[in-house]
Design a protein around this motif. Structure first.
Motif, PDB file in Angstrom:
ATOM      1  N   ASN A  99      35.372  59.068  49.102  1.00  0.00           N
ATOM      2  CA  ASN A  99      34.169  58.228  49.049  1.00  0.00           C
ATOM      3  C   ASN A  99      32.914  59.031  49.367  1.00  0.00           C
ATOM      4  O   ASN A  99      31.870  58.811  48.760  1.00  0.00           O
ATOM      5  N   THR A 100      33.003  59.953  50.304  1.00  0.00           N
ATOM      6  CA  THR A 100      31.857  60.807  50.630  1.00  0.00           C
ATOM      7  C   THR A 100      31.515  61.700  49.440  1.00  0.00           C
ATOM      8  O   THR A 100      30.340  61.905  49.119  1.00  0.00           O
ATOM      9  N   VAL A 101      32.535  62.210  48.764  1.00  0.00           N
ATOM     10  CA  VAL A 101      32.308  63.035  47.571  1.00  0.00           C
ATOM     11  C   VAL A 101      31.590  62.205  46.512  1.00  0.00           C
ATOM     12  O   VAL A 101      30.632  62.671  45.890  1.00  0.00           O
ATOM     13  N   ARG A 102      32.036  60.960  46.299  1.00  0.00           N
ATOM     14  CA  ARG A 102      31.381  60.092  45.308  1.00  0.00           C
ATOM     15  C   ARG A 102      29.918  59.846  45.688  1.00  0.00           C
ATOM     16  O   ARG A 102      29.045  59.839  44.816  1.00  0.00           O
ATOM     17  N   THR A 103      29.654  59.659  46.968  1.00  0.00           N
ATOM     18  CA  THR A 103      28.279  59.450  47.429  1.00  0.00           C
ATOM     19  C   THR A 103      27.428  60.693  47.168  1.00  0.00           C
ATOM     20  O   THR A 103      26.310  60.599  46.653  1.00  0.00           O
ATOM     21  N   HIS A 104      27.948  61.871  47.495  1.00  0.00           N
ATOM     22  CA  HIS A 104      27.206  63.108  47.240  1.00  0.00           C
ATOM     23  C   HIS A 104      26.962  63.301  45.743  1.00  0.00           C
ATOM     24  O   HIS A 104      25.889  63.743  45.331  1.00  0.00           O
ATOM     25  N   ARG A 105      27.949  62.967  44.938  1.00  0.00           N
ATOM     26  CA  ARG A 105      27.806  63.093  43.486  1.00  0.00           C
ATOM     27  C   ARG A 105      26.699  62.165  42.980  1.00  0.00           C
ATOM     28  O   ARG A 105      25.847  62.568  42.192  1.00  0.00           O
ATOM     29  N   ARG A 106      26.708  60.935  43.470  1.00  0.00           N
ATOM     30  CA  ARG A 106      25.686  59.961  43.069  1.00  0.00           C
ATOM     31  C   ARG A 106      24.292  60.433  43.487  1.00  0.00           C
ATOM     32  O   ARG A 106      23.330  60.349  42.719  1.00  0.00           O
TER      33      ARG A 106
END
Length: 141
Positions: A99-106
Motif C-alpha cells: 500500500n505504501t508503494v502504491r501511495t508513492h507511485r500515485r
C-alpha cells in the motif's frame, strides 16, 4: 500542435534499445556479420533520436530535469515500475508495504503530471531522473 500523445505512444517512446542476451555470463553481445553491425549502428542512431524526442516531449510538458523534481522514494518506486515489479515486489525490495508503494507511485504520477505509470516512467527517463544503471541496480543509492 494541440494533439496529445496517447499513453501507448508515450510507452513506445519510453522503451529504449534492447540488445540480444549475451552468449555467456559477463560477455556483452557483439555483432558477428556486417549486416548485424549495420543494424546495430542504425538502432543506436534511432535510439538517439528517441532520446531527443523524449527530451522535447519532457520540455513541452514542463518537467524539469534534475533529481529534485521527484522525491527519492518516488524515484525508487518508479524504478520498480521500470523493472516490471508489482507493488509487492517493489515493497519487498524497499522494505515497504504494498500500500505504501502504491501511495508513492500515485504521488510520483502527480509530481510528474503523468496519466499512468508508463507515462511517468517515460517522463522520468527522458528527464534523466531514472537511468539504465538505476534499473539494473534497483535504484537504491
Amino acid at each position: 500542435m494541440s494533439e496529445q500523445l496517447s499513453t501507448r505512444q508515450l510507452d513506445a517512446l519510453g522503451r529504449g534499445l534492447t540488445l540480444p542476451a549475451p552468449t555467456a555470463p559477463g560477455r556483452t553481445w557483439q555483432p558477428r556479420t556486417t549486416a548485424e553491425l549495420h543494424l546495430l549502428r542504425e538502432a543506436q542512431r534511432l535510439d538517439g533520436q528517441r532520446r531527443l524526442l523524449l527530451a522535447q516531449v519532457t520540455r513541452l510538458l514542463g518537467v524539469r530535469p534534475g533529481r529534485e523534481a521527484l522525491a527519492e522514494r518516488h524515484r525508487q518506486v518508479l524504478v520498480g515500475v521500470a523493472r516490471g515489479e508489482g507493488p509487492e515486489e517493489t515493497g519487498r525490495r524497499l522494505f515497504l508495504s504494498a500500500n505504501t508503494v502504491r501511495t508513492h507511485r500515485r504521488k510520483a504520477l502527480a509530481a510528474l503530471g503523468a496519466r499512468s505509470s508508463a507515462h511517468a516512467l517515460g517522463l522520468a527517463v527522458a528527464a534523466g531522473l531514472i537511468t539504465a544503471q538505476d534499473i539494473r541496480t534497483g535504484g537504491t543509492p
